[in-house]
Every structure is written in structure tokens, then in C-alpha cells.
Scaffold this motif. Structure first.
Motif, mmCIF file in Angstrom:
data_model
loop_
_atom_site.group_PDB
_atom_site.id
_atom_site.type_symbol
_atom_site.label_atom_id
_atom_site.label_comp_id
_atom_site.label_asym_id
_atom_site.label_seq_id
_atom_site.Cartn_x
_atom_site.Cartn_y
_atom_site.Cartn_z
ATOM 1 N N PRO A 187 -5.901 6.642 0.041
ATOM 2 C CA PRO A 187 -4.625 5.793 0.010
ATOM 3 C C PRO A 187 -4.837 4.626 0.590
ATOM 4 C CG PRO A 187 -4.467 7.545 1.941
ATOM 5 C CD PRO A 187 -5.917 7.512 1.307
ATOM 6 N N ARG A 188 -5.948 3.783 0.238
ATOM 7 C CA ARG A 188 -6.306 2.517 0.825
ATOM 8 C C ARG A 188 -7.384 2.008 0.278
ATOM 9 N NH1 ARG A 188 -11.167 4.205 2.157
ATOM 10 N NH2 ARG A 188 -11.507 6.245 3.163
ATOM 11 N N LEU A 189 -7.945 0.454 0.511
ATOM 12 C CA LEU A 189 -8.711 -0.139 -0.336
ATOM 13 C C LEU A 189 -10.224 0.536 0.086
ATOM 14 C CD1 LEU A 189 -7.680 -2.513 -1.359
ATOM 15 C CD2 LEU A 189 -9.138 -3.881 0.373
ATOM 16 N N CYS B 124 -7.790 2.104 -8.608
ATOM 17 C CA CYS B 124 -6.446 1.749 -9.318
ATOM 18 C C CYS B 124 -5.470 1.258 -8.561
ATOM 19 C CB CYS B 124 -6.148 3.104 -10.224
ATOM 20 S SG CYS B 124 -5.760 4.543 -9.246
ATOM 21 N N VAL B 125 -4.404 0.528 -9.119
ATOM 22 C CA VAL B 125 -2.985 0.318 -8.671
ATOM 23 C C VAL B 125 -2.071 1.282 -9.087
ATOM 24 C CG1 VAL B 125 -1.526 -1.441 -8.517
ATOM 25 C CG2 VAL B 125 -3.901 -1.929 -8.590
ATOM 26 N N MET B 126 -1.672 1.810 -8.126
ATOM 27 C CA MET B 126 -0.237 2.854 -8.373
ATOM 28 C C MET B 126 1.098 2.213 -7.809
ATOM 29 S SD MET B 126 -1.717 6.693 -7.377
ATOM 30 C CE MET B 126 -3.264 7.255 -8.407
ATOM 31 N N ASN B 127 2.142 2.484 -8.604
ATOM 32 C CA ASN B 127 3.574 2.030 -8.256
ATOM 33 C C ASN B 127 4.533 3.091 -9.165
ATOM 34 O OD1 ASN B 127 5.387 0.358 -6.909
ATOM 35 N ND2 ASN B 127 5.561 -0.715 -9.055
ATOM 36 N N LYS B 128 5.113 3.663 -8.461
ATOM 37 C CA LYS B 128 6.207 4.484 -8.790
ATOM 38 C C LYS B 128 5.954 5.511 -9.868
ATOM 39 C CE LYS B 128 9.793 0.740 -7.966
ATOM 40 N NZ LYS B 128 10.717 -0.036 -8.250
ATOM 41 N N GLY B 129 4.900 6.192 -9.548
ATOM 42 C CA GLY B 129 4.387 7.301 -10.212
ATOM 43 C C GLY B 129 3.500 6.773 -11.392
ATOM 44 N N VAL B 130 3.092 5.632 -11.603
ATOM 45 C CA VAL B 130 2.204 4.931 -12.668
ATOM 46 C C VAL B 130 0.903 4.599 -11.978
ATOM 47 C CG1 VAL B 130 1.965 3.506 -14.525
ATOM 48 C CG2 VAL B 130 4.379 4.629 -14.223
ATOM 49 N N ALA C 256 -0.700 10.145 -9.531
ATOM 50 C CA ALA C 256 0.462 9.222 -9.259
ATOM 51 C C ALA C 256 1.733 10.000 -9.261
ATOM 52 C CB ALA C 256 0.445 8.100 -9.932
ATOM 53 N N GLN C 257 1.832 10.770 -10.248
ATOM 54 C CA GLN C 257 2.914 11.557 -10.352
ATOM 55 C C GLN C 257 3.470 12.492 -9.168
ATOM 56 O OE1 GLN C 257 3.744 12.864 -14.229
ATOM 57 N NE2 GLN C 257 2.926 10.836 -15.071
ATOM 58 N N LEU C 258 2.308 13.088 -8.756
ATOM 59 C CA LEU C 258 2.354 14.126 -7.372
ATOM 60 C C LEU C 258 2.787 13.458 -6.281
ATOM 61 C CD1 LEU C 258 -1.032 16.205 -7.903
ATOM 62 C CD2 LEU C 258 1.378 16.601 -8.575
ATOM 63 N N LEU C 259 2.587 12.123 -6.054
ATOM 64 C CA LEU C 259 3.121 11.760 -4.735
ATOM 65 C C LEU C 259 3.571 10.393 -5.137
ATOM 66 C CD1 LEU C 259 -0.200 12.496 -2.456
ATOM 67 C CD2 LEU C 259 2.377 13.277 -2.137
ATOM 68 N N PRO C 260 5.133 10.282 -5.155
ATOM 69 C CA PRO C 260 5.687 8.764 -5.674
ATOM 70 C C PRO C 260 5.366 7.698 -4.764
ATOM 71 C CG PRO C 260 7.216 10.587 -5.832
ATOM 72 C CD PRO C 260 5.768 11.425 -5.099
ATOM 73 N N ASP C 261 4.879 7.898 -3.659
ATOM 74 C CA ASP C 261 4.735 6.834 -2.502
ATOM 75 C C ASP C 261 3.103 6.558 -2.338
ATOM 76 O OD1 ASP C 261 4.045 8.951 -1.097
ATOM 77 O OD2 ASP C 261 5.085 8.042 0.845
ATOM 78 N N LEU C 262 2.254 6.981 -3.617
ATOM 79 C CA LEU C 262 1.092 6.589 -3.407
ATOM 80 C C LEU C 262 1.317 5.309 -4.040
ATOM 81 C CD1 LEU C 262 -1.259 9.358 -4.940
ATOM 82 C CD2 LEU C 262 -1.593 7.908 -2.849
ATOM 83 N N ASN C 263 1.115 3.992 -3.578
ATOM 84 C CA ASN C 263 1.454 2.722 -3.809
ATOM 85 C C ASN C 263 0.195 1.787 -3.693
ATOM 86 O OD1 ASN C 263 4.117 3.310 -5.128
ATOM 87 N ND2 ASN C 263 4.772 3.117 -3.088
ATOM 88 N N GLY C 264 -0.009 0.689 -4.342
ATOM 89 C CA GLY C 264 -1.107 -0.207 -4.267
ATOM 90 C C GLY C 264 -2.306 0.510 -4.737
ATOM 91 N N TYR C 265 -3.446 0.074 -3.851
ATOM 92 C CA TYR C 265 -4.650 0.407 -4.280
ATOM 93 C C TYR C 265 -4.951 1.764 -3.705
ATOM 94 C CZ TYR C 265 -9.905 0.370 -4.807
ATOM 95 O OH TYR C 265 -11.267 0.652 -5.053
ATOM 96 N N VAL C 266 -5.511 2.604 -4.541
ATOM 97 C CA VAL C 266 -5.536 3.843 -4.375
ATOM 98 C C VAL C 266 -7.118 4.394 -5.062
ATOM 99 C CG1 VAL C 266 -5.214 6.404 -4.711
ATOM 100 C CG2 VAL C 266 -3.240 4.566 -4.432
ATOM 101 N N GLY D 89 0.931 -1.126 0.109
ATOM 102 C CA GLY D 89 0.096 0.081 -0.083
ATOM 103 C C GLY D 89 1.005 1.272 -0.037
ATOM 104 N N CYS D 90 0.249 2.359 0.469
ATOM 105 C CA CYS D 90 0.916 3.716 0.325
ATOM 106 C C CYS D 90 1.915 3.865 1.467
ATOM 107 C CB CYS D 90 -0.312 4.812 0.441
ATOM 108 S SG CYS D 90 -1.171 4.725 -1.131
ATOM 109 N N GLY D 91 2.912 4.904 1.226
ATOM 110 C CA GLY D 91 3.740 5.034 1.771
ATOM 111 C C GLY D 91 3.515 6.244 2.947
ATOM 112 N N LEU D 92 4.398 6.755 3.928
ATOM 113 C CA LEU D 92 3.807 7.643 4.833
ATOM 114 C C LEU D 92 3.480 8.947 3.943
ATOM 115 C CD1 LEU D 92 3.044 7.267 7.872
ATOM 116 C CD2 LEU D 92 5.539 8.076 8.246
#
Length: 340
Positions: free
Chosen positions: A293-295, A211-217, A260-270, A118-121
Motif C-alpha cells: 500500500p505504498r510506492l 497501479c493507481v487506485m481510487n474509490k474501488g477502481v 481495489a474493490q476489496l479495500l475501498p481505501d486502497l488509494n494512490g500508488y499500490v 496514498g492509502c487509508g488506515l
């Protein structure tokens, strides 16, 4: 699931896992938490890893779980969670932003150097605040809903106004008034001038992006229509039609990738909440309301909607360096939320 070895996953859905073990369980959030928990555990049960979770002793045990710890009244739930987190390879955290709970769980996982599905802090802390999210989106020129603190609010009559907790989740404690005076009276009477932010009501169709985000995508899972009711000036989340707004797939995809590009640690389900306004010159006006930033509840229908196991898609995206996102089905599926 090859690049990063994950053998054990702790699934922590805050409300059903005992986060409110010494408090009353809110029926609306409990219902949503239960369906998300059960759908996620079912999806994970088909993968080659052991699943660990905890359960509030007042609610039903999940069907799909390898290891389950009961949490009773008076138990040190955060201490138990820390022990479980320390014993696994990865964590999947689902918690309301309210009270900093998602942030606290994320920080605990990071403290023990666990892989977060999931997402970073930074993303969690930014998206947990309606005001901080508005400031970020406004700074880069994205269309979003103006958000005010009570002290900054113009109290302009002739508009419909919303008030919601700055760190709120879903429609909990969200109210809507056709008069600024009536909204101000509600804020003062309920002592919410410090806890709530105020927004003008934007006319349009409520939607959301899963969506699923990872490393700005961002990879889209579905484009959803939200079902929101109103009773006694209080908004009520009633469910969603997953892929009920798939005609905006291209626009929603572009929007999700910008975020996704605004917050690079938006990861996983968003989940991204939007309002689609009246179309002008053949183009819809899409306004971002908030970022989750979660399910979200839409998750429960994603396997049927996409034709794929969404948990497997997410894990593969996060742990495989060159994972190729498949072409998904775009089936419409209704998700209804019942309230007691």
C-alpha cells in the motif's frame, strides 16, 4: 490539480527521511528508498506546489526539494515529522510496513486532518500483514499463496518453503529452504517462530503490478517482471523490468480492480506482487503474493515507461472528480538495485 487545493506536500520516505536516525541504515532498503525518494521529488518538482521533506544527516541531500530539514542522531524524528505534517496540505508517505511504521505515519496524518496521497488506515493495516492479506484474498476466492503461522504449519517434506516476516517489506529476512526440517531449524535458531509466516514456494515468474487506485477502481501504470536472486537461502531483490510482463496487461488489470474493490481505501500508488505459473490451455495461472500500500521500486522508471509524470497522474486521479485516465505508453525499462 484543481478540485482539491494542494499547495504544500510533505514527502516522507521513512528510511531516507530519518526514521532510523538512531540505528544502522540497511543497505538494501536504503538503496531502494533513495531511488524512490529522488524519482518522486523530481516528478513533484514540475508541479505547482511546494515540496517539503526531511533527510537523515548521514545521506545525500535530494536535488529536487523546496524545503529540507536535516535529521541527526538523537533528534525526535516523530516530533519533527508531526510539526511538518501539521504545516502542509497533503502528505505522501513511503514507509516499510515493518514495525507498523507506515500505519503510524498514516494515523499521524489523519490525526491532523491532512490529505493523504496514498492509502487509508484500513488498507495499510490489512496489507501490512501477510497473514491478514491472505485471509482477505482467500475469503473472496482469489488465487493466493497459502500462508501459515508456525503453530499451524504442516512441515510437509518434499516441498520448497519460504519464511518471511509477517510485516516485512521486500525481500528483507525472507529465506527459502528445500526442506521443511531445515526451515524449522532456521526459525528456531533465529527465534523467528513468532515473527515470521511460512508459505510454500510457488513455481513461476515473479511479477508485480504498478497501479493507481481510487474509490474501488484501479488504473494500471505498468506490468513488471521482478528480478529476485538467492544466496545462502536468503532471497535478494535485484530490481525489475518495468513492463516486462505487459503481455498480461488485461489479466493484471482485472486482478488489480478486484483488489481495489476489496479495500475501498486502497488509494494512490499500490504495488501488487504476483507469481505467474505455467500456462495451461493457453491461460496463465496468476497468484497474488502480497499487496504493497505504498510506492515500490518500480516507480523510478514509470515516467520513461508510461510517457507521463506518474506523480501528476496520481494526484489528478485523487483530487479531480472526473479525471480521465490517459492512454499510456508501455515501454520496457530496467531498474537495477545495487547492494553494498
Amino acid at each position: 490539480m484543481q478540485d482539491i487545493p494542494i499547495k504544500t506536500i510533505f514527502v516522507c520516505e521513512f528510511i531516507t527521511c530519518g526514521g532510523l536516525n538512531d540505528s544502522d541504515l540497511p543497505s538494501g532498503l536504503l538503496e531502494q528508498g533513495l531511488v524512490m525518494r529522488d524519482a518522486l521529488l523530481h516528478d513533484l518538482s514540475g508541479l505547482p506546489c511546494q515540496i517539503v521533506t526531511t533527510v537523515d544527516a548521514r545521506i545525500a541531500l535530494p536535488i529536487d526539494s523546496h524545503t529540507c530539514h536535516l535529521i541527526g542522531a538523537g533528534d525526535d524524528v516523530w516530533g519533527i515529522w508531526e510539526e511538518v505534517i501539521n504545516s502542509v496540505d497533503a502528505v505522501w508517505l513511503i514507509a516499510p510496513e515493518t514495525g507498523g511504521n507506515l500505519s503510524k505515519l498514516t494515523a499521524l496524518a489523519l490525526e491532523h486532518d491532512k490529505f493523504i496521497l496514498g492509502c487509508g488506515l484500513t488498507a495499510v493495516n490489512t496489507c501490512s500483514s501477510k497473514l491478514a492479506t491472505y485471509a482477505l484474498l482467500k475469503q473472496v476466492g482469489m488465487k493466493t499463496v497459502a500462508t501459515y503461522l508456525y503453530e499451524q504449519w504442516s512441515k510437509m517434506e518434499g516441498l520448497t518453503w519460504l519464511a518471511k516476516p509477517d510485516d516485512g517489506a521486500g525481500c528483507e529476512e525472507v529465506v527459502c529452504f528445500d526442506s521443511a526440517l531445515l526451515l524449522e531449524q532456521w526459525l528456531l535458531q533465529n527465534n523467528h517462530t513468532k515473527t515470521h509466516v511460512i508459505q510454500p514456494y510457488f513455481q513461476g515468474t515473479a511479477g508485480s503490478i504498478s497501479c493507481v487506485m481510487n474509490k474501488g477502481v484501479a488504473h494500471l501504470l505498468s506490468c513488471n517482471k521482478q528480478l529476485i536472486g538467492k544466496e545462502n537461502n536468503e532471497l535478494e531483490y535485484q530490481g525489475c523490468m518495468v513492463n516486462g510482463m505487459q503481455q498480461y496487461w488485461k489479466e493484471f488489470s482485472g486482478l488489480a480492480n478486484q483488489i481495489a474493490q476489496l479495500l475501498p481505501d486502497l488509494n494512490g500508488y499500490v504495488g501488487i506482487d504476483v507469481v505467474v505459473g505455467n500456462e495451461a490451455d493457453g491461460k496463465a495461472e496468476i497468484v497474488v503474493v502480497e499487496i504493497n500500500p505504498r510506492l515500490t521500486t518500480c516507480y523510478v522508471a514509470l515516467k520513461t515507461a508510461t510517457g507521463y509524470n506518474p506523480a501528476e497522474l496520481l494526484i489528478n486521479t485523487l483530487i479531480q472528480t472526473d479525471y480521465e485516465w490517459p492512454i499510456l505508453q508501455r515501454n520496457e525499462v530496467m531498474v537495477e538495485v545495487a547492494y553494498e
